[in-house]
Design a protein around this motif. Structure first.
Motif, mmCIF file in Angstrom:
data_model
loop_
_atom_site.group_PDB
_atom_site.id
_atom_site.type_symbol
_atom_site.label_atom_id
_atom_site.label_comp_id
_atom_site.label_asym_id
_atom_site.label_seq_id
_atom_site.Cartn_x
_atom_site.Cartn_y
_atom_site.Cartn_z
ATOM 1 N N UNK A 33 1.181 -1.165 -0.462
ATOM 2 C CA UNK A 33 0.400 0.182 -0.347
ATOM 3 C C UNK A 33 0.677 1.611 -0.022
ATOM 4 N N UNK A 34 2.034 1.330 0.498
ATOM 5 C CA UNK A 34 2.721 2.280 0.226
ATOM 6 C C UNK A 34 3.571 2.396 -1.116
ATOM 7 N N UNK A 35 3.809 1.690 -1.256
ATOM 8 C CA UNK A 35 4.629 1.892 -2.662
ATOM 9 C C UNK A 35 3.852 2.453 -3.473
ATOM 10 N N UNK A 36 2.692 1.435 -3.970
ATOM 11 C CA UNK A 36 1.555 2.051 -4.302
ATOM 12 C C UNK A 36 0.685 3.448 -4.185
ATOM 13 N N UNK A 37 1.458 4.055 -2.799
ATOM 14 C CA UNK A 37 0.818 5.183 -3.278
ATOM 15 C C UNK A 37 2.221 6.537 -2.791
ATOM 16 N N UNK A 38 3.379 5.919 -3.118
ATOM 17 C CA UNK A 38 5.321 6.523 -3.200
ATOM 18 C C UNK A 38 5.380 6.677 -4.683
ATOM 19 N N UNK A 39 4.803 5.713 -4.921
ATOM 20 C CA UNK A 39 5.198 5.565 -6.570
ATOM 21 C C UNK A 39 4.091 5.931 -7.294
ATOM 22 N N UNK A 40 4.553 6.841 -7.707
ATOM 23 C CA UNK A 40 3.361 7.036 -9.469
ATOM 24 C C UNK A 40 4.114 6.220 -10.526
ATOM 25 N N UNK A 41 4.261 5.924 -10.723
ATOM 26 C CA UNK A 41 5.297 4.666 -11.672
ATOM 27 C C UNK A 41 5.571 3.502 -11.461
ATOM 28 N N UNK A 42 4.713 3.205 -10.435
ATOM 29 C CA UNK A 42 5.131 1.553 -9.765
ATOM 30 C C UNK A 42 4.456 0.123 -10.901
ATOM 31 N N UNK A 43 5.340 -0.374 -11.284
ATOM 32 C CA UNK A 43 4.942 -1.822 -12.305
ATOM 33 C C UNK A 43 5.308 -2.543 -11.230
ATOM 34 N N UNK A 44 4.474 -3.944 -11.234
ATOM 35 C CA UNK A 44 3.568 -4.588 -10.166
ATOM 36 C C UNK A 44 4.036 -5.976 -11.434
ATOM 37 N N UNK A 45 4.685 -7.343 -10.955
ATOM 38 C CA UNK A 45 3.896 -8.799 -10.953
ATOM 39 C C UNK A 45 4.077 -8.982 -9.885
ATOM 40 N N UNK A 46 2.667 -9.974 -9.907
ATOM 41 C CA UNK A 46 2.564 -10.712 -8.605
ATOM 42 C C UNK A 46 1.921 -11.727 -9.025
ATOM 43 N N UNK A 47 2.927 -12.529 -7.932
ATOM 44 C CA UNK A 47 2.794 -14.107 -8.712
ATOM 45 C C UNK A 47 2.394 -15.123 -7.347
ATOM 46 N N UNK A 48 1.447 -16.324 -7.838
ATOM 47 C CA UNK A 48 1.008 -16.782 -6.405
ATOM 48 C C UNK A 48 1.319 -18.233 -6.929
ATOM 49 N N UNK A 49 2.178 -19.385 -6.448
ATOM 50 C CA UNK A 49 2.433 -20.231 -6.379
ATOM 51 C C UNK A 49 1.197 -21.738 -6.725
#
Length: 212
Positions: A33-49
């Motif tokens: 949640x902090x990263x999403x708020x503080x980095x407007x150009x955030x790119x995420x890959x979210x992997x659940x195995x």
């Protein structure tokens, strides 16, 4: 917070790896949640195995809640058998190799000392796969009592922690019957880590190798 992006005006790529549908959210949801708020150009890959149909749907629901506002996000849910990751090592390793193309600046994974066998497999593979990136290992409270002594803390404002807890309770209905899956658990560990880092609440990580 983090100063790991080479240029604040450029995309900041973060990879989140979890064995089960709620691992990432429990281990580092406030940090997300902090990263999403503080980095407007955030790119995420979210992997659940792992995840059967119900757990996979919860994984998607949890990711959607925590990744609101992220500039670019890809959520990947695999179907490896829960509890059997050591026996599926080759196939899981192949999925890690496929993730190299994302080229993350920062990787979040399970703690190597975690007593759950699935968690340890992913932690080891993360370190095998990314040698030049910063890898932070998150912790998950559990019956095994395997919490250690972390060395990196992310401070959480009370509002951020409460939002994390609210999202956890919203997203993971199949887990609410478990004795440990409740707001008290999810508030207790951040309070302890907050005390250790001279603040109210924090999430803690194991940063075994950081290059600045």
């Amino acid at each position: 917070m983090f100063t790991l992006s080479p240029d604040p005006g450029q995309p900041f790529r973060v990879l989140f790896v979890g064995a089960h549908s709620d691992d990432i959210e429990i281990g580092c949801g406030g940090t997300v949640l902090r990263l999403a708020r503080e980095y407007p150009r955030l790119e995420v890959k979210w992997v659940v195995f792992s995840g059967n149909e119900a757990r996979a749907e919860e994984a998607r629901r949890g990711a959607a809640l925590f990744l609101q506002g992220v500039a670019r996000a890809e959520v990947v849910i695999h179907g490896f058998r829960d509890g059997f990751f050591p026996a599926q090592l080759e196939a899981i390793k192949e999925q890690f190799e496929a993730l190299k193309g994302f080229e993350p600046h920062l990787v979040f994974t399970h703690a190597r000392a975690d007593r759950h066998q699935d968690h340890r497999v992913l932690s080891d593979l993360a370190w095998n796969t990314w040698r030049s990136q910063t890898v932070l290992e998150y912790e998950i409270p559990k019956y095994d009592g395997d919490l250690g002594q972390p060395n990196l803390y992310v401070r959480l404002e009370p509002e951020v922690l409460e939002r994390k807890i609210d999202y956890l309770m919203q997203a993971f209905g199949t887990q609410r019957s478990k004795h440990w899956f409740d707001p008290e658990t999810f508030r207790a560990l951040p309070r302890l880590r907050g005390m250790e880092s001279a603040t109210r609440y924090a999430e803690a990580f194991y940063a075994r190798k950081v290059v600045i």
